[in-house]
Design a protein around this motif. Structure first.
Motif, PDB file in Angstrom:
ATOM      1  N   GLY A 187      14.356  14.182   1.668  1.00  0.00           N
ATOM      2  CA  GLY A 187      15.323  14.264   3.183  1.00  0.00           C
ATOM      3  C   GLY A 187      14.523  13.788   3.827  1.00  0.00           C
ATOM      4  O   GLY A 187      15.021  13.935   5.056  1.00  0.00           O
ATOM      5  N   GLN A 188      12.841  13.835   3.712  1.00  0.00           N
ATOM      6  CA  GLN A 188      12.249  13.585   5.392  1.00  0.00           C
ATOM      7  C   GLN A 188      12.031  12.324   5.167  1.00  0.00           C
ATOM      8  O   GLN A 188      11.458  11.978   4.782  1.00  0.00           O
ATOM      9  CB  GLN A 188      10.811  14.982   5.794  1.00  0.00           C
ATOM     10  N   ALA A 189      11.587  12.180   7.274  1.00  0.00           N
ATOM     11  CA  ALA A 189      11.545  10.633   7.464  1.00  0.00           C
ATOM     12  C   ALA A 189       9.727  10.395   7.068  1.00  0.00           C
ATOM     13  O   ALA A 189       9.004  11.596   7.041  1.00  0.00           O
ATOM     14  CB  ALA A 189      11.300   9.665   8.853  1.00  0.00           C
ATOM     15  N   ALA A 190       8.980   8.763   6.358  1.00  0.00           N
ATOM     16  CA  ALA A 190       7.864   9.231   6.610  1.00  0.00           C
ATOM     17  C   ALA A 190       7.118   8.948   7.564  1.00  0.00           C
ATOM     18  O   ALA A 190       7.806   8.234   8.920  1.00  0.00           O
ATOM     19  CB  ALA A 190       7.593   7.607   5.723  1.00  0.00           C
ATOM     20  N   GLU A 191       5.510   9.428   7.970  1.00  0.00           N
ATOM     21  CA  GLU A 191       4.770   9.475   9.123  1.00  0.00           C
ATOM     22  C   GLU A 191       4.831   7.361   8.961  1.00  0.00           C
ATOM     23  O   GLU A 191       4.212   7.285   8.593  1.00  0.00           O
ATOM     24  CB  GLU A 191       4.035  10.198   9.532  1.00  0.00           C
ATOM     25  N   ALA A 192       4.612   6.812  10.691  1.00  0.00           N
ATOM     26  CA  ALA A 192       4.267   6.148  10.593  1.00  0.00           C
ATOM     27  C   ALA A 192       2.708   5.737   9.896  1.00  0.00           C
ATOM     28  O   ALA A 192       2.762   4.289   9.443  1.00  0.00           O
ATOM     29  CB  ALA A 192       4.464   5.274  11.644  1.00  0.00           C
ATOM     30  N   GLU A 193       2.139   6.612  10.203  1.00  0.00           N
ATOM     31  CA  GLU A 193       0.255   6.322   9.765  1.00  0.00           C
ATOM     32  C   GLU A 193       0.935   5.622   8.079  1.00  0.00           C
ATOM     33  O   GLU A 193       0.888   4.647   7.741  1.00  0.00           O
ATOM     34  CB  GLU A 193      -0.610   7.114  10.101  1.00  0.00           C
ATOM     35  N   ASP A 194       1.634   7.029   7.470  1.00  0.00           N
ATOM     36  CA  ASP A 194       1.817   7.160   6.283  1.00  0.00           C
ATOM     37  C   ASP A 194       2.229   5.928   5.746  1.00  0.00           C
ATOM     38  O   ASP A 194       2.252   5.665   4.625  1.00  0.00           O
ATOM     39  CB  ASP A 194       2.520   8.026   5.279  1.00  0.00           C
ATOM     40  N   ALA A 195       3.720   5.168   5.824  1.00  0.00           N
ATOM     41  CA  ALA A 195       4.200   4.274   5.900  1.00  0.00           C
ATOM     42  C   ALA A 195       3.331   3.240   5.916  1.00  0.00           C
ATOM     43  O   ALA A 195       3.757   2.282   5.619  1.00  0.00           O
ATOM     44  CB  ALA A 195       5.759   4.159   6.804  1.00  0.00           C
ATOM     45  N   SER A 196       2.667   2.512   7.136  1.00  0.00           N
ATOM     46  CA  SER A 196       1.928   1.648   7.135  1.00  0.00           C
ATOM     47  C   SER A 196       0.832   1.554   6.357  1.00  0.00           C
ATOM     48  O   SER A 196       1.155   0.546   5.635  1.00  0.00           O
ATOM     49  CB  SER A 196       1.086   1.333   8.659  1.00  0.00           C
ATOM     50  N   ILE A 197       0.530   2.835   5.981  1.00  0.00           N
ATOM     51  CA  ILE A 197      -0.890   2.349   4.195  1.00  0.00           C
ATOM     52  C   ILE A 197      -0.232   2.449   3.076  1.00  0.00           C
ATOM     53  O   ILE A 197      -0.461   1.483   2.321  1.00  0.00           O
ATOM     54  CB  ILE A 197      -1.142   3.585   4.415  1.00  0.00           C
ATOM     55  N   VAL A 198       0.937   2.656   2.918  1.00  0.00           N
ATOM     56  CA  VAL A 198       1.902   2.563   1.606  1.00  0.00           C
ATOM     57  C   VAL A 198       2.322   1.091   1.308  1.00  0.00           C
ATOM     58  O   VAL A 198       2.022   0.257   0.243  1.00  0.00           O
ATOM     59  CB  VAL A 198       3.244   3.620   1.369  1.00  0.00           C
ATOM     60  N   LYS A 199       2.822   0.543   2.954  1.00  0.00           N
ATOM     61  CA  LYS A 199       3.190  -0.992   2.766  1.00  0.00           C
ATOM     62  C   LYS A 199       2.189  -2.074   2.343  1.00  0.00           C
ATOM     63  O   LYS A 199       2.230  -2.764   1.851  1.00  0.00           O
ATOM     64  CB  LYS A 199       4.087  -1.063   4.413  1.00  0.00           C
ATOM     65  N   ASP A 200       1.277  -1.841   3.098  1.00  0.00           N
ATOM     66  CA  ASP A 200       0.155  -2.059   3.312  1.00  0.00           C
ATOM     67  C   ASP A 200      -0.313  -2.065   1.414  1.00  0.00           C
ATOM     68  O   ASP A 200      -0.726  -3.685   0.839  1.00  0.00           O
ATOM     69  CB  ASP A 200      -1.073  -1.944   4.226  1.00  0.00           C
ATOM     70  N   ALA A 201      -0.732  -1.472   0.533  1.00  0.00           N
ATOM     71  CA  ALA A 201      -0.659  -1.593  -0.704  1.00  0.00           C
ATOM     72  C   ALA A 201      -0.414  -1.748  -1.407  1.00  0.00           C
ATOM     73  O   ALA A 201      -0.552  -2.510  -2.363  1.00  0.00           O
ATOM     74  CB  ALA A 201      -0.853   0.322  -1.273  1.00  0.00           C
ATOM     75  N   TYR A 202       1.752  -2.070  -1.191  1.00  0.00           N
ATOM     76  CA  TYR A 202       2.151  -2.306  -1.731  1.00  0.00           C
ATOM     77  C   TYR A 202       2.178  -4.398  -1.320  1.00  0.00           C
ATOM     78  O   TYR A 202       2.137  -5.099  -2.657  1.00  0.00           O
ATOM     79  CB  TYR A 202       3.690  -2.557  -2.129  1.00  0.00           C
ATOM     80  N   LEU A 203       2.439  -4.814  -0.313  1.00  0.00           N
ATOM     81  CA  LEU A 203       1.847  -6.418   0.175  1.00  0.00           C
ATOM     82  C   LEU A 203       0.708  -6.476  -0.507  1.00  0.00           C
ATOM     83  O   LEU A 203       1.018  -8.086  -1.490  1.00  0.00           O
ATOM     84  CB  LEU A 203       1.886  -6.739   0.839  1.00  0.00           C
ATOM     85  N   GLU A 204       0.028  -5.434  -0.537  1.00  0.00           N
ATOM     86  CA  GLU A 204      -1.130  -6.492  -1.576  1.00  0.00           C
ATOM     87  C   GLU A 204      -1.297  -6.333  -2.875  1.00  0.00           C
ATOM     88  O   GLU A 204      -1.973  -7.319  -3.488  1.00  0.00           O
ATOM     89  CB  GLU A 204      -3.059  -5.400  -0.658  1.00  0.00           C
ATOM     90  N   LEU A 205      -0.399  -5.507  -3.607  1.00  0.00           N
ATOM     91  CA  LEU A 205      -0.640  -5.523  -4.717  1.00  0.00           C
ATOM     92  C   LEU A 205       0.294  -6.714  -5.307  1.00  0.00           C
ATOM     93  O   LEU A 205       0.171  -7.270  -6.472  1.00  0.00           O
ATOM     94  CB  LEU A 205       0.095  -4.289  -5.413  1.00  0.00           C
ATOM     95  N   TYR A 206       1.345  -6.415  -4.218  1.00  0.00           N
ATOM     96  CA  TYR A 206       2.712  -7.491  -4.410  1.00  0.00           C
ATOM     97  C   TYR A 206       1.837  -9.295  -4.761  1.00  0.00           C
ATOM     98  O   TYR A 206       2.211  -9.483  -6.181  1.00  0.00           O
ATOM     99  CB  TYR A 206       3.854  -7.953  -3.685  1.00  0.00           C
ATOM    100  N   GLU A 207       0.860  -9.199  -4.237  1.00  0.00           N
ATOM    101  CA  GLU A 207       0.076 -10.514  -3.765  1.00  0.00           C
ATOM    102  C   GLU A 207      -0.988 -10.601  -5.012  1.00  0.00           C
ATOM    103  O   GLU A 207      -0.548 -11.898  -5.682  1.00  0.00           O
ATOM    104  CB  GLU A 207      -0.846 -10.332  -2.231  1.00  0.00           C
ATOM    105  N   GLN A 208      -1.285  -9.783  -5.483  1.00  0.00           N
ATOM    106  CA  GLN A 208      -1.295  -9.847  -7.158  1.00  0.00           C
ATOM    107  C   GLN A 208      -1.389 -10.112  -7.932  1.00  0.00           C
ATOM    108  O   GLN A 208      -1.496 -11.068  -8.540  1.00  0.00           O
ATOM    109  CB  GLN A 208      -2.845  -7.788  -6.514  1.00  0.00           C
ATOM    110  N   LEU A 209      -0.363  -9.199  -8.245  1.00  0.00           N
ATOM    111  CA  LEU A 209       1.135  -9.625  -9.352  1.00  0.00           C
ATOM    112  C   LEU A 209       1.476 -11.006  -9.286  1.00  0.00           C
ATOM    113  O   LEU A 209       1.417 -11.466 -10.036  1.00  0.00           O
ATOM    114  CB  LEU A 209       1.870  -8.227  -9.404  1.00  0.00           C
TER     115      LEU A 209
END
Length: 117
Positions: free
Chosen positions: A21-43
């Protein structure tokens, strides 16, 4: 289909960083998005996933991606070692689940008739 924001929130909840029910903090959101995009590219390069747009995530791969992204970020978010181990132990199953989802691009919906000369 799921969005990157939905995936991000699921990862942060798995890491126990984001209460429901809470919103993600900008820094946390950025870290997760970068990790996902890196994983997406690798996979994608490995041929494990084949959906064309990183922002439209097929429903059937969301949970395995959440597990793998979360496992990659346990140190970043300083998860206690017991919880980190638990998430990391889920990764082999998540990778198997992703591989089961791979559909070769040359697969045909109808049988191909051979032509003999």
């Amino acid at each position: 289909m799921a969005t990157v924001n939905e995936l991000r929130n699921k990862v942060l909840r798995k890491l126990k960083v984001l209460p429901k029910g809470q919103a993600a903090e900008a820094e946390d959101a950025s870290i997760v998005k970068d990790a996902y995009l890196e994983l997406y590219e690798q996979l994608t390069l490995e041929g494990i996933i084949s959906y064309p747009d990183s922002s439209d995530i097929p429903t059937e791969v969301v949970i395995p991606l959440v597990v793998i992204v979360a496992a990659n970020l346990v140190d970043e978010f300083e998860l206690p070692s017991r919880e980190a181990r638990g998430i990391k132990m889920e990764v082999p199953g998540a990778r198997r689940a992703l591989r089961r989802q791979v559909v070769p691009q040359y697969q045909f919906s109808e049988p191909v008739k051979a032509t003999y000369y």
